[in-house]
Design an enzyme around this catalytic site. Structure first.
Site, PDB file in Angstrom:
ATOM      1  N   HIS A   1      25.022  16.346  15.085  1.00  0.00           N
ATOM      2  CA  HIS A   1      25.873  17.503  15.362  1.00  0.00           C
ATOM      3  C   HIS A   1      25.012  18.757  15.546  1.00  0.00           C
ATOM      4  O   HIS A   1      25.205  19.535  16.482  1.00  0.00           O
ATOM      5  CB  HIS A   1      26.854  17.694  14.195  1.00  0.00           C
ATOM      6  CG  HIS A   1      27.675  18.941  14.260  1.00  0.00           C
ATOM      7  ND1 HIS A   1      28.755  19.082  15.106  1.00  0.00           N
ATOM      8  CD2 HIS A   1      27.591  20.108  13.575  1.00  0.00           C
ATOM      9  CE1 HIS A   1      29.300  20.277  14.939  1.00  0.00           C
ATOM     10  NE2 HIS A   1      28.610  20.920  14.016  1.00  0.00           N
TER      11      HIS A   1
ATOM     12  N   THR B   1      30.458  18.681  10.078  1.00  0.00           N
ATOM     13  CA  THR B   1      30.965  17.722  11.065  1.00  0.00           C
ATOM     14  C   THR B   1      30.129  16.443  11.055  1.00  0.00           C
ATOM     15  O   THR B   1      28.903  16.500  11.204  1.00  0.00           O
ATOM     16  CB  THR B   1      30.910  18.358  12.464  1.00  0.00           C
ATOM     17  OG1 THR B   1      31.496  19.664  12.380  1.00  0.00           O
ATOM     18  CG2 THR B   1      31.654  17.533  13.482  1.00  0.00           C
TER      19      THR B   1
ATOM     20  N   ASP C   1      37.813  21.329   9.579  1.00  0.00           N
ATOM     21  CA  ASP C   1      37.238  22.673   9.647  1.00  0.00           C
ATOM     22  C   ASP C   1      37.557  23.235  11.041  1.00  0.00           C
ATOM     23  O   ASP C   1      36.676  23.425  11.872  1.00  0.00           O
ATOM     24  CB  ASP C   1      35.732  22.542   9.411  1.00  0.00           C
ATOM     25  CG  ASP C   1      35.008  23.859   9.518  1.00  0.00           C
ATOM     26  OD1 ASP C   1      35.598  24.891   9.172  1.00  0.00           O
ATOM     27  OD2 ASP C   1      33.833  23.843   9.953  1.00  0.00           O
TER      28      ASP C   1
ATOM     29  N   GLU D   1      36.927  19.880  13.565  1.00  0.00           N
ATOM     30  CA  GLU D   1      35.656  19.331  13.080  1.00  0.00           C
ATOM     31  C   GLU D   1      35.963  18.377  11.932  1.00  0.00           C
ATOM     32  O   GLU D   1      36.577  18.780  10.937  1.00  0.00           O
ATOM     33  CB  GLU D   1      34.677  20.445  12.657  1.00  0.00           C
ATOM     34  CG  GLU D   1      34.274  21.320  13.864  1.00  0.00           C
ATOM     35  CD  GLU D   1      33.080  22.245  13.626  1.00  0.00           C
ATOM     36  OE1 GLU D   1      32.445  22.656  14.594  1.00  0.00           O
ATOM     37  OE2 GLU D   1      32.793  22.570  12.450  1.00  0.00           O
TER      38      GLU D   1
ATOM     39  N   GLN E   1      33.826  32.503  17.251  1.00  0.00           N
ATOM     40  CA  GLN E   1      32.585  32.229  16.525  1.00  0.00           C
ATOM     41  C   GLN E   1      31.355  32.621  17.341  1.00  0.00           C
ATOM     42  O   GLN E   1      30.428  33.233  16.812  1.00  0.00           O
ATOM     43  CB  GLN E   1      32.567  30.734  16.209  1.00  0.00           C
ATOM     44  CG  GLN E   1      31.717  30.339  15.022  1.00  0.00           C
ATOM     45  CD  GLN E   1      31.711  28.819  14.826  1.00  0.00           C
ATOM     46  OE1 GLN E   1      32.704  28.139  15.074  1.00  0.00           O
ATOM     47  NE2 GLN E   1      30.578  28.296  14.401  1.00  0.00           N
TER      48      GLN E   1
ATOM     49  N   SER F   1      41.924  26.071   7.337  1.00  0.00           N
ATOM     50  CA  SER F   1      41.178  24.826   7.155  1.00  0.00           C
ATOM     51  C   SER F   1      42.115  23.851   6.449  1.00  0.00           C
ATOM     52  O   SER F   1      42.791  24.232   5.492  1.00  0.00           O
ATOM     53  CB  SER F   1      39.918  25.031   6.303  1.00  0.00           C
ATOM     54  OG  SER F   1      39.165  26.127   6.777  1.00  0.00           O
TER      55      SER F   1
ATOM     56  N   LYS G   1      36.481  30.600  11.697  1.00  0.00           N
ATOM     57  CA  LYS G   1      36.817  29.487  10.806  1.00  0.00           C
ATOM     58  C   LYS G   1      37.943  29.843   9.839  1.00  0.00           C
ATOM     59  O   LYS G   1      38.711  28.979   9.434  1.00  0.00           O
ATOM     60  CB  LYS G   1      35.598  29.103   9.957  1.00  0.00           C
ATOM     61  CG  LYS G   1      34.348  28.746  10.732  1.00  0.00           C
ATOM     62  CD  LYS G   1      34.344  27.291  11.134  1.00  0.00           C
ATOM     63  CE  LYS G   1      32.972  26.855  11.631  1.00  0.00           C
ATOM     64  NZ  LYS G   1      32.964  25.440  12.041  1.00  0.00           N
TER      65      LYS G   1
ATOM     66  N   GLU H   1      35.323  16.284   8.801  1.00  0.00           N
ATOM     67  CA  GLU H   1      34.417  16.351   7.643  1.00  0.00           C
ATOM     68  C   GLU H   1      35.012  15.601   6.448  1.00  0.00           C
ATOM     69  O   GLU H   1      36.223  15.397   6.366  1.00  0.00           O
ATOM     70  CB  GLU H   1      34.193  17.823   7.217  1.00  0.00           C
ATOM     71  CG  GLU H   1      33.732  18.726   8.342  1.00  0.00           C
ATOM     72  CD  GLU H   1      33.215  20.071   7.859  1.00  0.00           C
ATOM     73  OE1 GLU H   1      33.025  20.251   6.642  1.00  0.00           O
ATOM     74  OE2 GLU H   1      33.003  20.945   8.728  1.00  0.00           O
TER      75      GLU H   1
ATOM     76  N   ASP I   1      30.798  25.187   3.015  1.00  0.00           N
ATOM     77  CA  ASP I   1      30.738  24.193   4.076  1.00  0.00           C
ATOM     78  C   ASP I   1      29.285  23.982   4.471  1.00  0.00           C
ATOM     79  O   ASP I   1      28.555  24.945   4.731  1.00  0.00           O
ATOM     80  CB  ASP I   1      31.579  24.656   5.271  1.00  0.00           C
ATOM     81  CG  ASP I   1      31.976  23.480   6.149  1.00  0.00           C
ATOM     82  OD1 ASP I   1      31.916  22.323   5.681  1.00  0.00           O
ATOM     83  OD2 ASP I   1      32.349  23.716   7.308  1.00  0.00           O
TER      84      ASP I   1
END
EC number: 3.7.1.2
Lengths: 455, 455
Positions: free
Chosen positions: B146, B370, B244, B210, B251, B267, B263, B212, B139
């Site tokens: 962002h 993101t 994501d 997020e 985190q 996903s 994470k 993506e 990723d």
């Protein structure tokens, strides 16, 4: 034939005489699993002395039966995943059957010995492969000393991250560039900041080794279902040595969301999975935490793990330079350390990893992080051995090192040692730094330079 | 039958009428690849309108020949990896053959239509699966906006990491917990710091999405061999949407070596790989860098990539709460953004990734990070949409959000838009937050608390 209690019995000896030599990594009490290439085909096997029991040949010869035969069939096909995914009693039955087959007083000897060339090739005659398919590779950071030293090199007021004593810190590693021990480790290209602070792209200076032990997951967990701490050991099939080669110059510049290209160019594994079962006699209490340290949170704190979550494993790193080899000088030991230097047990790593519901799959690999201890000899990477380059390492032939140079070979060894038990070894994890490719992509300097370090 | 130039021809229409509806994601110009389960078997297929061409059924019916038949055979077996590993001309031939088969004036229509039920099941009647085996998932962090906003939330003097404009920052992600769009996203347990600064273990607050786009690797590179920037596009088979999902509370506490359990709990990927070939009409120059920004280093700077490395892709995120669904209120759009908001192209991500010799393998996934832009609507996660919780998001029904709550469904959509070309869509990427398991592991507080943030 004497009645023997278990595959661990120290009285056991093998008719494969090299297994009985003092200091042998693979006595009959070990029986580690691996994969190898023979006649263009990848097969799996079990090491005994300087030989491998070819499990496919064993299967075809129908020399084992019951659960052992089921395990043997599951191990065929070039990777150990199907065997590792079974209940541990299957690999246990196979190890017991192999122990019976290989012991010096084996009643099966007349059947086995005539076919020994086919059944037991020499390790020296085959090419070792990765023992299983590794879906995901995770690398932890569980040595307090390694972490604290690196924090000090960075000049942090508190060199230990706030989370260090709450959880085993980790990052996802790159699975595709895991390679079995041996051969070249190509020096990577990458972006780094040179002495003038300019960002360059070229062959990476500041190459390092990192001495780690790694656990292979046997049975996985269901997605979204965590693993209780005292069940975690049952998910570990076995262990190998791991060299987490690091291009520190790349890592220092790129690292915002953790290590990436500074690690993913190559990671080396020793070829043999020493089983959790073979290591049972070497279990010991989880290493003691610091005097003022709180107990782990309840989900990481298990009675079994506290009593048996440690392992009496000693590890060493050796360095052999091109000059030393040209002069036929033996490799020099530069690190000697112990698994006691980890602040977290492998079971705690497993439980933490699955605590968010992340599914661990059969064959997944969990690296311990660099196993550095408090004393100088136990520093398990060159960065620490040289105090981040300030005190170059002096070699007996007069050479010095602050980082690995092209032609340097690094060799890891480890063994489990316990009074009353036969010492078992992990084999070697080797790699030699090869010069970077002369890429068509030329080295270049960016015109904008920013001076801030940004961790 | 009119002579048509290519599968992109805007004049093409399909006899599958739903493919011709305005706003359809899967017109005949798209033909994306995916995998689905039908009668207990996983198969691969190509979407057209509300239907899927079952590639195994197509193969068995021998309705395509030459390179298209080779591609079709390679796509059989439940995953697309073997097809993706071939030279692009094979999937190209298959897409041309499917275009000819599915167009409204197809001469094959009399042969196909009687078997349409077997050859073209409805998407609504099957269960979608991940399109291929994903060995490694990476990723990236390529949106300047962002990155800069998050730097400001952390109070950094310079909110943009020093390396941001030199290389596409990235981390290794977790492959095992990638899941296809749809169904529950279980709220993870984890360690986090509560409002009083105590470390707790329990269901994670501060759950976020997020938005993506992600690229799938087609042909990989040889270990130790980098990929030249203007060859990089040829290694991308296609793209999908990626959510994501992030447990920000986990985190923030754990992150020392990058994102890990915050994470790896889940996903989500949209089921269809929109091919790089189908997106060719939507190519555009790489997004312009800032006025004072230097050009990328030479190995990341290619003439083809600078001219054609961007894609005209618009992306949206929608939110549907449990209350909204109970009141039969439609999901509300909370983000609208564009791929132009990425500072780096996917080719630059590929080339950077392989620049240290790391081998990318067929099926590997590269997330963009993101895709947030400068304006408020283009903020592509809740953390940004709420200015890190300071300005809760107000929904039309009076609800507010600073983080995702149980029952919230997030839906991503995207389409490629270009004057003169038929718009093609990516389908949807959906997930609904499900309550955390009532784990036997109870929530607990550690007794030692340390206050320092340690990035």
């Amino acid at each position: 034939m004497t009645a023997l209690n278990s595959t661990h019995d120290p009285a056991l000896r093998s008719w494969v005489e090299t297994a009985n030599l003092p200091g042998a990594d693979f006595p009959i009490q070990n029986l580690p699993f691996g994969a190898f290439e023979r006649d263009g085909e990848v097969r799996t096997g079990v090491a005994i002395g300087d030989r491998i029991v070819d499990l496919q040949a064993l299967h075809e010869a129908a020399l084992v039966d019951g659960d052992a035969a089921i395990a043997c069939a599951a191990a065929c096909g070039g990777a150990l995943n199907r065997l590792m995914a079974l209940e541990p009693r299957y690999s246990g039955a196979l190890r017991r059957a192999l122990s019976a087959l290989l012991r010096s007083d084996s009643p099966l000897l007349p059947q086995v010995q005539p076919r020994a060339a086919a059944l037991l090739p020499r390790i020296a005659d085959v090419t070792m492969r990765l023992p299983c398919e590794i879906g995901d590779y995770t690398d932890f950071l569980t040595s307090l000393h390694h972490t604290e030293r690196h924090g000090r090199y960075k000049g942090l007021a508190d060199p230990l991250p706030a989370a260090f004593k709450s959880l085993p810190i980790a990052y996802h590693g790159r699975a595709s560039s895991l390679r079995v021990s041996g051969g070249d480790v190509r020096r990577p290209h990458g972006q780094y900041r040179d002495a003038q602070g300019h960002v360059r792209f070229g062959p990476a200076p500041a190459l390092d080794f990192e001495l780690e032990l790694a656990a292979f997951i046997g049975r996985g967990n269901t997605f979204t279902h965590p693993i209780a701490i005292d069940d975690a050991h049952q998910h570990i099939f076995g262990y190998c040595l791991l060299n987490d080669w690091s291009a520190k110059s790349i890592q220092w510049f790129e690292q915002v969301l953790g290590p990436f290209l500074g690690k993913s160019f190559h990671s080396s594994l020793s070829p043999w999975i020493v089983t959790a079962e073979a290591l049972a006699p070497f279990r010991k209490p989880a290493p003691a935490r610091g005097a003022g340290d709180a107990a782990p949170l309840p989900h990481l704190h298990g009675a079994f793990d506290q009593q048996h979550g440690g392992l009496n494993v000693e590890l060493e790193a050796y360095l052999s330079t091109a000059q030393m080899r040209a002069a036929s000088t033996a490799a020099v030991r530069i690190t000697r350390t112990h698994l006691d230097n980890l602040y977290w047990t492998f079971a705690q790593m497993v439980t933490h990893h699955a605590s968010n519901g992340c599914n661990l799959r059969t064959g997944d690999l969990l690296g311990s992080g660099t196993i550095s201890g408090a004393d100088d000899l136990s520093r398990a990477c060159l960065t620490e051995l040289t105090n981040a380059g300030k005190d170059p390492l002096s070699l007996p032939n007069g050479e010095t090192r602050t980082a690995l140079e092209d032609g340097d070979e690094v060799i890891f060894r480890a063994r489990a040692v316990q009074p009353g038990a036969v010492t078992i070894g992990f084999g070697e994890c080797r790699g030699t730094i090869a010069p970077a490719f002369d890429a068509s992509v030329s080295s270049a300097t960016s015109t904008t330079v920013r001076s801030e370090a940004h961790a």
